[in-house]
Design a protein around this motif. Structure first.
Motif, PDB file in Angstrom:
ATOM      1  N   PHE A  71       0.832  -1.201   0.000  1.00  4.34           N
ATOM      2  CA  PHE A  71       0.000   0.000   0.000  1.00  4.34           C
ATOM      3  C   PHE A  71       0.869   1.255   0.000  1.00  4.34           C
ATOM      4  O   PHE A  71       0.624   2.200  -0.765  1.00  4.34           O
ATOM      5  CB  PHE A  71      -0.903  -0.017   1.235  1.00  4.34           C
ATOM      6  N   MET A  72       1.893   1.268   0.835  1.00  7.56           N
ATOM      7  CA  MET A  72       2.785   2.418   0.885  1.00  7.56           C
ATOM      8  C   MET A  72       3.545   2.566  -0.425  1.00  7.56           C
ATOM      9  O   MET A  72       3.750   3.686  -0.923  1.00  7.56           O
ATOM     10  CB  MET A  72       3.749   2.289   2.053  1.00  7.56           C
ATOM     11  N   MET A  83      10.863   6.983   1.941  1.00  4.34           N
ATOM     12  CA  MET A  83      11.186   5.786   2.703  1.00  4.34           C
ATOM     13  C   MET A  83      10.176   5.653   3.833  1.00  4.34           C
ATOM     14  O   MET A  83       9.583   6.633   4.281  1.00  4.34           O
ATOM     15  CB  MET A  83      12.610   5.866   3.276  1.00  4.34           C
ATOM     16  N   TRP A  84       9.965   4.439   4.264  1.00  2.93           N
ATOM     17  CA  TRP A  84       9.012   4.211   5.348  1.00  2.93           C
ATOM     18  C   TRP A  84       9.357   2.910   6.051  1.00  2.93           C
ATOM     19  O   TRP A  84      10.122   2.090   5.546  1.00  2.93           O
ATOM     20  CB  TRP A  84       7.578   4.159   4.813  1.00  2.93           C
ATOM     21  N   GLN A  85       8.764   2.737   7.217  1.00  2.00           N
ATOM     22  CA  GLN A  85       8.950   1.513   7.996  1.00  2.00           C
ATOM     23  C   GLN A  85       7.657   1.212   8.739  1.00  2.00           C
ATOM     24  O   GLN A  85       7.118   2.077   9.442  1.00  2.00           O
ATOM     25  CB  GLN A  85      10.090   1.692   8.998  1.00  2.00           C
ATOM     26  N   PHE A 103       6.236   4.750  10.035  1.00  2.00           N
ATOM     27  CA  PHE A 103       7.104   5.920  10.059  1.00  2.00           C
ATOM     28  C   PHE A 103       7.492   6.246   8.614  1.00  2.00           C
ATOM     29  O   PHE A 103       7.897   5.347   7.852  1.00  2.00           O
ATOM     30  CB  PHE A 103       8.354   5.668  10.889  1.00  2.00           C
ATOM     31  N   VAL A 104       7.374   7.508   8.242  1.00  2.00           N
ATOM     32  CA  VAL A 104       7.630   7.943   6.873  1.00  2.00           C
ATOM     33  C   VAL A 104       8.713   9.002   6.881  1.00  2.00           C
ATOM     34  O   VAL A 104       8.722   9.896   7.743  1.00  2.00           O
ATOM     35  CB  VAL A 104       6.349   8.504   6.222  1.00  2.00           C
ATOM     36  N   GLY A 105       9.645   8.902   5.945  1.00  2.00           N
ATOM     37  CA  GLY A 105      10.717   9.876   5.871  1.00  2.00           C
ATOM     38  C   GLY A 105      11.191  10.089   4.453  1.00  2.00           C
ATOM     39  O   GLY A 105      10.598   9.597   3.487  1.00  2.00           O
ATOM     40  N   VAL A 129      -8.394   7.326   8.021  1.00  2.00           N
ATOM     41  CA  VAL A 129      -7.300   8.213   8.371  1.00  2.00           C
ATOM     42  C   VAL A 129      -7.931   9.556   8.706  1.00  2.00           C
ATOM     43  O   VAL A 129      -8.479  10.222   7.833  1.00  2.00           O
ATOM     44  CB  VAL A 129      -6.304   8.394   7.217  1.00  2.00           C
ATOM     45  N   GLY A 130      -7.906   9.936   9.966  1.00  2.00           N
ATOM     46  CA  GLY A 130      -8.585  11.166  10.351  1.00  2.00           C
ATOM     47  C   GLY A 130     -10.070  11.048  10.048  1.00  2.00           C
ATOM     48  O   GLY A 130     -10.750  10.146  10.530  1.00  2.00           O
ATOM     49  N   GLU A 131     -10.566  11.937   9.180  1.00  2.00           N
ATOM     50  CA  GLU A 131     -11.977  11.927   8.799  1.00  2.00           C
ATOM     51  C   GLU A 131     -12.189  11.305   7.415  1.00  2.00           C
ATOM     52  O   GLU A 131     -13.292  11.349   6.884  1.00  2.00           O
ATOM     53  CB  GLU A 131     -12.537  13.355   8.812  1.00  2.00           C
ATOM     54  N   LYS A 132     -11.141  10.750   6.830  1.00  2.00           N
ATOM     55  CA  LYS A 132     -11.237  10.211   5.479  1.00  2.00           C
ATOM     56  C   LYS A 132     -11.280   8.688   5.484  1.00  2.00           C
ATOM     57  O   LYS A 132     -10.633   8.036   6.303  1.00  2.00           O
ATOM     58  CB  LYS A 132     -10.032  10.647   4.642  1.00  2.00           C
ATOM     59  N   ILE A 133     -12.047   8.120   4.556  1.00  2.00           N
ATOM     60  CA  ILE A 133     -12.016   6.697   4.264  1.00  2.00           C
ATOM     61  C   ILE A 133     -11.257   6.551   2.959  1.00  2.00           C
ATOM     62  O   ILE A 133     -11.618   7.147   1.938  1.00  2.00           O
ATOM     63  CB  ILE A 133     -13.424   6.110   4.154  1.00  2.00           C
ATOM     64  N   VAL A 134     -10.177   5.775   2.983  1.00  2.00           N
ATOM     65  CA  VAL A 134      -9.229   5.707   1.876  1.00  2.00           C
ATOM     66  C   VAL A 134      -9.124   4.272   1.376  1.00  2.00           C
ATOM     67  O   VAL A 134      -9.076   3.341   2.183  1.00  2.00           O
ATOM     68  CB  VAL A 134      -7.845   6.213   2.351  1.00  2.00           C
ATOM     69  N   PRO A 135      -9.074   4.066   0.047  1.00  2.00           N
ATOM     70  CA  PRO A 135      -8.864   2.706  -0.474  1.00  2.00           C
ATOM     71  C   PRO A 135      -7.545   2.122   0.037  1.00  2.00           C
ATOM     72  O   PRO A 135      -6.541   2.826   0.140  1.00  2.00           O
ATOM     73  CB  PRO A 135      -8.826   2.909  -1.989  1.00  2.00           C
ATOM     74  N   PHE A 136      -7.565   0.835   0.323  1.00  2.00           N
ATOM     75  CA  PHE A 136      -6.409   0.173   0.929  1.00  2.00           C
ATOM     76  C   PHE A 136      -6.186  -1.166   0.248  1.00  2.00           C
ATOM     77  O   PHE A 136      -7.054  -1.697  -0.446  1.00  2.00           O
ATOM     78  CB  PHE A 136      -6.651  -0.031   2.429  1.00  2.00           C
ATOM     79  N   GLY A 137      -5.013  -1.730   0.472  1.00  2.00           N
ATOM     80  CA  GLY A 137      -4.669  -3.054  -0.042  1.00  2.00           C
ATOM     81  C   GLY A 137      -3.403  -3.000  -0.867  1.00  2.00           C
ATOM     82  O   GLY A 137      -2.792  -1.944  -1.033  1.00  2.00           O
TER      83      GLY A 137
END
Length: 329
Positions: A71-72, A83-85, A103-105, A129-137
């Motif tokens: 997803f990331m 980069m992320w972890q 964690f995102v950098g 995420v917060g007030e949003k519904i976001v597609p995932f997978g």
């Protein structure tokens, strides 16, 4: 023009500005460290070093770490410096809902790293995420891509095939939509294998003449096809100031119809019919079903992108998304 809520764009979340999750990511950003007036010159920056994940923070069986990483990658992979972890995937007190922390950098170290937390839904296809519904997978844009392939039936430029489909949602009375047309014309030239579609998303609460302009456009396309429509659209955007009043709108739209080689009286009569209004409303409903909250917006094979983003970034995103989907550019 923003609808409902302002976009949240910060230096530390630059890459995320071009993803549906940019609306809320910045809320988790850590505050910047202030610099004293007499501070010494900054030392060379380096990529951030994230703390090692604690195995005790991985208590949920779903989503898997691989899915979160995919997803990331789908969202941030276009930027080689991202980069992320994955730091945690935790059970919550609600069955089927997990909390994920990433964690995102930035590999250059020039942007401040931040913590991104979200909750996965039981269907494993959406997150909150917060007030949003976001597609995932692992392929988060696939459902929206399929929806657009079925329902984005507006006039188009480029290929008849829908392998690489770029859908523009715009309002003829929106100044930002007018400004974005320079990007759109460049995309048509640079991506001849793409199908670049125009979908009406009038916002009459803030642009009172946008709905009638959309209706005229529907009728121009119905009468003479896509080429005539884009001639009409260019003329309307060029004369956008004329849409400020009802009388001005009539003059502006009739002039644009004439420039497209059609009869203004015939198009005006068509624009007033219930069938035409239903066509405009169908396009608006498509926007809502995609949870598009601002114009101008592009959707690239299901991936939402601000249409007035820097052009080179748009190209980069399109090239990346096409590569992800295995289609020719």
């Amino acid at each position: 023009m923003i609808r409902n809520s302002a976009r949240l764009a910060t230096a530390t979340a630059l890459a995320l500005l071009f993803s549906p999750i940019h609306y809320v990511f910045a809320q988790d950003q850590a505050p910047a460290t202030s610099t004293p007036e007499a501070a010494a010159p900054a030392a060379p920056v380096a990529a951030p070093v994230f703390p090692a994940p604690d195995p005790a923070d991985f208590t949920a069986t779903a989503p898997t770490k691989d899915v979160v990483n995919a997803f990331m990658q789908a969202n941030l992979g276009f930027d080689v410096n991202s980069m992320w972890q994955v730091q945690a995937i935790q059970k919550t007190q609600i069955p089927g809902i997990s909390k994920v922390i990433v964690f995102v950098g930035d590999k250059t170290g020039k942007q401040q790293p931040y913590r991104f937390a979200f909750f996965t839904m039981p269907d494993e296809k959406h997150i909150i995420v917060g007030e949003k519904i976001v597609p995932f997978g692992d392929r988060p844009f696939a459902e929206n891509r399929a929806m657009l392939q079925q329902r984005a039936n507006g006039p188009y430029r480029g290929s008849a095939a829908k392998d690489l489909e770029i859908v523009e949602f715009a309002d003829f009375q929106c100044p930002h939509c007018k400004a974005a047309q320079a990007n759109m014309d460049k995309l048509v030239a640079d991506f001849p294998k793409a199908r670049i579609v125009f979908q009406n998303y009038p916002l009459p609460s803030i642009h009172p003449q946008s709905s009638i302009a959309a209706a005229y456009g529907v009728c121009v396309a119905k009468e003479a096809g896509s080429t005539a429509f884009f001639q009409f659209a260019a003329a309307v955007f060029d004369g956008q100031d004329g849409l400020a009043t009802p009388d001005g709108a009539t003059l502006t739209l009739n002039s644009a119809v004439t420039k497209a080689g059609l009869d203004p009286a015939k198009i005006a009569a068509c624009a007033a019919t219930p069938e035409t209004k239903a066509t405009v409303e169908s396009s608006v409903q498509l926007s809502k079903d995609l949870d598009i909250s601002s114009v101008p917006t592009l959707v690239i094979n299901g991936r939402e992108v601000p249409a007035n983003a820097p052009y080179e970034t748009l190209k980069q995103l399109i090239q990346y998304q096409a590569k992800m989907d295995g289609v020719a550019q």
